[in-house]
Design a protein around this motif. Structure first.
Motif, short mmCIF file in Angstrom:
data_model
loop_
_atom_site.label_atom_id
_atom_site.label_comp_id
_atom_site.label_asym_id
_atom_site.label_seq_id
_atom_site.Cartn_x
_atom_site.Cartn_y
_atom_site.Cartn_z
N TYR A 168 -28.70 12.27 84.53
CA TYR A 168 -27.60 12.24 83.68
C TYR A 168 -28.12 13.16 82.26
CZ TYR A 168 -24.89 10.62 79.56
OH TYR A 168 -24.05 10.65 78.27
N PHE A 169 -29.37 12.89 81.70
CA PHE A 169 -29.65 13.74 80.74
C PHE A 169 -29.77 15.15 80.79
CE2 PHE A 169 -31.45 9.30 79.58
CZ PHE A 169 -30.46 9.12 78.59
N ARG A 172 -26.07 16.27 80.34
CA ARG A 172 -25.50 16.20 79.21
C ARG A 172 -26.57 16.32 77.83
NH1 ARG A 172 -20.90 12.61 79.88
NH2 ARG A 172 -20.61 13.05 77.78
N LYS A 174 -30.09 15.02 75.67
CA LYS A 174 -30.51 13.58 75.24
C LYS A 174 -30.33 13.58 73.87
CE LYS A 174 -34.77 12.47 77.76
NZ LYS A 174 -36.30 12.24 77.81
N PRO A 175 -29.61 12.53 73.42
CA PRO A 175 -29.16 12.51 71.90
C PRO A 175 -30.58 12.28 70.97
CG PRO A 175 -28.95 10.32 73.21
CD PRO A 175 -29.28 11.40 74.23
N GLU A 180 -24.85 10.98 67.62
CA GLU A 180 -24.69 11.69 69.00
C GLU A 180 -24.15 10.92 70.05
OE1 GLU A 180 -27.60 14.31 69.64
OE2 GLU A 180 -28.30 14.83 67.65
N LEU A 181 -24.32 9.67 70.14
CA LEU A 181 -23.79 8.82 71.00
C LEU A 181 -22.11 8.76 71.48
CD1 LEU A 181 -25.92 5.58 70.62
CD2 LEU A 181 -26.05 7.28 72.44
N HIS A 184 -21.52 10.92 74.22
CA HIS A 184 -22.14 10.50 75.61
C HIS A 184 -21.36 9.19 76.23
CE1 HIS A 184 -26.21 12.82 75.83
NE2 HIS A 184 -25.94 12.92 74.43
N CYS A 186 -21.16 5.93 77.44
CA CYS A 186 -21.91 4.72 77.19
C CYS A 186 -21.56 3.49 78.12
CB CYS A 186 -21.65 4.27 75.66
SG CYS A 186 -22.42 5.67 74.70
N GLY A 234 -24.07 6.79 82.78
CA GLY A 234 -24.34 7.15 81.48
C GLY A 234 -25.58 6.27 80.67
N ILE A 235 -25.37 6.07 79.50
CA ILE A 235 -26.62 5.37 78.63
C ILE A 235 -26.24 3.74 78.65
CG2 ILE A 235 -27.78 5.28 76.50
CD1 ILE A 235 -26.92 8.14 76.20
#
Length: 298
Positions: A168-169, A172, A174-175, A180-181, A184, A186, A234-235
């Motif tokens: 994922y990172f 996209r 890394k925040p 910055e979320l 992304h 979530c 996602g995160i």
């Protein structure tokens, strides 16, 4: 007539209050009143004078109080003798646990192997159960619990982390900051007991507003959000014990570690007004030693 009915009567007589007796025994005031009424019906005499403000013993009640105290003393002596004879943990043990698999499922399996004569009856639920009224021997809950009817033991601390799959990172990025979320995907968690979304407690500066999230998925299962995170969707904001295995293998990695400062606790709770049986003592001691949680903090 049983020891519980006698104990109810003695507590009500000594406190001169059904409410106070109920508080000591972990029974509602109406439950105390019904128990006393059944006892009076069985004995064929009235034991208390009742008013809206207090209860007082009748002459028959005063006479019966001394006999009831002696009977309960014999019960206690007999129970103490039997507990010395039968110290092997066995019998049914009703346990309440949160709706998470790890770290509890492996712990329960190991407990069952060590104590095969104990029959575990386990209920997974995030709601705030009434331990005494619902007949639980013990429950595990997170956070600080204030209930004078219960005893508790700290099982350990755990930290919350932000995690995602390496793939994922790679796609996209890394925040580097909670702000910055919003860019992304979530994975949100809906609390099963309240229906509200879990709050991501991230450290903020004095003039910083709460970060906004771009919700990709919402679920109310710990296993589901772990699966979605592993699949690179996602995160997720999850407890360290839930993702420890995935972090160790590299299937998940953490981000924004300097901003994830939330810690919580697990506590084991059980009724304070009862003698601890060998099976419950074994469970308390085992869970305190076995669970892979941080215990360094006080």
């Amino acid at each position: 007539m049983d020891s519980l009915a006698l104990n109810v009567f003695v507590q009500a007589a000594e406190t001169r209050s059904f409410v106070a007796a109920g508080r000591i025994l972990g029974i509602s005031a109406s439950g105390i009143g019904k128990s006393v009424s059944r006892l009076e019906e069985n004995l064929g005499v009235r034991l208390f004078h009742r008013s809206t403000r207090s209860v007082t013993l009748t002459a028959e009640g005063e006479m019966f109080l001394e006999r009831a105290r002696r009977i309960l003393g014999e019960f206690d002596a007999a129970e103490a003798e039997l507990s010395q004879v039968s110290t092997v943990p066995k019998g049914r043990l009703r346990i309440g646990l949160p709706l998470v698999g790890d770290p509890f499922l492996p712990a329960l399996a190991e407990f069952q192997r060590r104590y095969p004569e104990v029959e575990l009856d386990v209920e997974f639920d995030n709601r705030k159960v009434d331990v005494i009224e619902e007949g639980f021997d013990a429950v595990v809950r997170s956070g600080e619990i204030e209930d004078s009817r219960l005893k508790s033991r700290l099982l350990g601390h755990f930290r919350m982390l932000l995690v995602g799959a390496p793939g994922y990172f790679e796609r996209r990025g890394k925040p580097m900051h909670p702000g910055e979320l919003s860019a992304h995907a979530c994975i949100q968690f809906r609390m099963p007991d309240t229906g509200k979304l879990q709050r991501w407690q991230l450290r903020r500066g004095p003039n910083e507003s709460e970060p906004q999230f771009a919700t990709k998925l919402t679920c109310n299962s710990n296993e589901a959000r772990l699966c979605f995170a592993l699949e690179g969707l996602g995160i997720a904001y999850m407890s360290e014990f839930s993702v420890r295995a995935a972090l160790d293998t590299g299937a998940l990695v953490t981000v924004l570690d300097e901003y994830t400062t939330e810690q919580n606790t697990f506590r084991l709770l059980w009724p304070s007004g009862r003698q601890i049986t060998p099976k419950l003592r074994a469970f308390i001691d085992f869970m305190s030693e076995y669970l892979p949680l941080e215990r360094a903090h006080k």
